[in-house]
Scaffold this active site. Structure first.
Site, PDB file in Angstrom:
ATOM      1  N   ASN A   1      -6.086   3.422   3.046  1.00 24.00           N
ATOM      2  CA  ASN A   1      -5.489   2.457   3.806  1.00 24.00           C
ATOM      3  C   ASN A   1      -3.959   3.219   2.930  1.00 24.00           C
ATOM      4  O   ASN A   1      -4.202   2.727   2.021  1.00 24.00           O
ATOM      5  CB  ASN A   1      -5.546   1.061   4.271  1.00 24.00           C
TER       6      ASN A   1
ATOM      7  N   CYS B   1       2.486  -2.033   9.659  1.00 22.95           N
ATOM      8  CA  CYS B   1       2.368  -3.600   9.054  1.00 22.95           C
ATOM      9  C   CYS B   1       4.191  -4.827   8.681  1.00 22.95           C
ATOM     10  O   CYS B   1       4.985  -4.050   8.146  1.00 22.95           O
ATOM     11  CB  CYS B   1       1.920  -3.493   7.576  1.00 22.95           C
TER      12      CYS B   1
END
Lengths: 302, 234
Positions: free
Chosen positions: A100, A131
């Protein structure tokens, strides 16, 4: 091994659709006492940035109805540390170890993606443009279709393998973002990231986490995630990976029915660190009961 | 209210250290999904049991208080590091339910032929639990805020601190442990604290339970729960 569970995400071959979500599975090795990492369809390691990050202050966690809010803030030791110290330990633990990738600028995303591109046994990255935890971080890219397109296009130039882009649900129209990211060169999409949320302590009259707001995960967000996966999978031509509150094989089936080719298990790993093993076994049972030759037969039936 | 819970393992227990904890899954409580980390109070290798002290404070611990003998629980153990068995004359300081792990710690010291001193702090005498049991393995001193038992005041004002100890090992509310750490520094005594932060996974994966240390943010579940007090950025 049950070959009926084999699935693909573009050019990635998975022995089953069960992967684990970034930030919930460490680097995989934390879970080796509980399951065989090779039995997973793949696993996505912790969000990695260009430089070391300390993350947010404690408290970072609030337990909320059927879920939890976190604000870890991408604490990690940076991409160089990953390549040098973590990669050699984990590199042969699964066919689909996915990193990620995060950053607070396009340059940072490209730096990380470029370095991961050189790691032989990492076949894909998952670009975290969503995020909601980092103040100067991903949020900005994932909520605007032009910004999303720009970061994906730039990463596409330096990253030559399978590029997954992880989408945030905290947008007005997730289909717009998905299509924009597809045009920019993504090979697949994973969704959803956490839902921006808040928890308050009535007695202390204060927020429960240090950053006030954070990302909600767990069964509480599953209906939102199903809706997003259904909307997106029917409006793009690239594979979709479903994420959001999955705790059982029937949850996996639900995500595949609305269009996911595979899934990521997140918060459920905290509740039961061996949950993926059970889910995989139960998926075989589902194939028995529904007389499926391949689990892929159900993808997008709804 | 506190109660004892005996967790009998189906498989032979591994070697468990003082200061480690268990992570208990309490199923079927309305909308609470995470495990409950609870420190280990005692280990009975003969009966294959881990014993924990549970404080009834929420939905999960209330549910735990209602389970019956023979019911099955899903427990991950043992987790975390442990207290170092340092010093010829250790002082163990517990606040409230944080006293629980000091029993097993005392037994570990006893194995090395050391009888430690335990200082227990509570608001009132009603909150004291298992004092006789602690007295069997250590010399017990008590501070209560209302003076109903022992000396009146906080543990940090108890006169036992005027004696010379070789180490302070403490578990309790963070403000108490901070005060102990300051006291230890003043007196030049080694001090270890057992932190209790909110956890999700308990195995170092989620990075939610971190505490700020001189080495950066570290997971209480894997780098701790026991830390050298000098390493904590209070």
């Amino acid at each position: 091994m049950d070959t009926r569970l084999n699935t693909t995400i573009g050019n990635l071959n998975l022995i089953n659709p069960v992967m684990t979500a970034s930030g919930t599975f460490g680097f995989g090795v934390e879970y080796e006492n509980f399951l065989d990492l090779n039995s997973l369809g793949g696993f996505i390691v912790k969000g990695t940035t260009g430089e070391k990050r300390e993350g947010n202050a404690y408290p970072r966690l609030a337990e909320t109805p059927s879920g939890m809010i976190n604000a870890v803030g991408l604490q990690n030791k940076g991409v160089e540390f990953f390549c040098k110290n973590i990669y050699p330990i984990i590199k042969d633990k699964n066919e689909n170890i996915i990193v990620n990738v995060s950053g607070s600028s396009i340059e940072e995303y490209c730096k990380v993606a470029g370095m991961i591109n050189d790691l032989d046994t990492i076949p894909a990255i998952e670009l975290n443009i969503s995020c909601p935890n980092v103040k100067q971080g991903g949020m900005g890219f994932g909520v605007d279709k032009d910004m999303a397109k720009e970061v994906v296009s730039e990463v596409r130039k330096v990253y030559k393998k399978h590029l997954i882009v992880k989408l945030t649900p905290n947008v007005t129209n997730i289909i717009d973002i998905a299509q924009s990211v597809e045009k920019a060169g993504a090979d697949s999409l994973s969704l959803i990231n956490t839902v921006l949320a808040m928890a308050v302590d009535a007695e202390k009259q204060r927020p429960l986490i240090s950053t006030i707001t954070g990302g909600l995960s767990g069964p509480a967000i599953k209906p939102i995630a199903l809706r997003c996966v259904w909307q997106v999978s029917h409006n793009v031509n690239i594979p979709v990976i479903g994420i959001g509150g999955i705790t059982s094989a029937s949850d996996v089936v639900e995500f595949m029915l609305v269009g996911a080719s595979a899934v990521e298990i997140g918060t459920a790993n905290f509740i039961d660190p061996s949950i993926c093993k059970k889910i995989i076994a139960d998926l075989s049972d589902y194939c028995d009961r529904h007389k499926l030759n391949s689990i892929t037969e159900i993808i997008g039936k709804i | 209210m506190c109660f004892l819970l005996h967790l009998k393992s189906e498989e032979p227990l591994c070697n468990i250290q003082a200061g480690q904890f268990v992570n208990i899954l309490v199923k079927d409580i309305a909308d609470r999904i995470l495990r409950r980390p609870i420190s280990i109070h005692d280990v009975d290798y003969t009966n294959n049991e881990i014993i924990v002290v549970v404080q009834k404070i929420g939905k999960a611990t209330t549910k735990l208080s209602l389970i019956n003998e023979g019911d099955k629980l899903d427990v991950v153990f043992p987790l975390g590091n442990s207290f170092p068995l340092i010093g010829e004359k250790p002082l163990l300081i517990g606040g409230g339910v944080g006293t629980a792990p000091l029993y097993y710690l005392s037994k570990k010291f006893n194995e090395n032929n050391i009888r430690p001193t335990i200082l227990i702090g509570a608001k009132t005498k009603d909150q004291l639990f298992l004092i006789d049991k602690y007295s069997a393995v250590a010399d017990v001193y008590i501070s209560t805020e209302d003076g109903s038992v022992g000396e009146k005041g906080m543990v940090t004002t108890n006169s036992i601190l005027n004696q010379q100890f070789t180490s302070y090992l403490t578990c309790g509310p963070a403000p108490m442990m901070k005060a102990i750490a300051i006291e230890a520094q003043k007196r030049g005594v080694d001090c270890y604290v057992s932190m209790e932060n909110r956890m999700a996974c308990g195995i170092g994966a989620c990075l939610c339970c971190v505490t700020a240390t001189t080495k950066g943010n570290e997971c209480v579940c894997t780098a701790g729960p026991v830390f050298n007090a000098n390493d904590i950025k209070w």
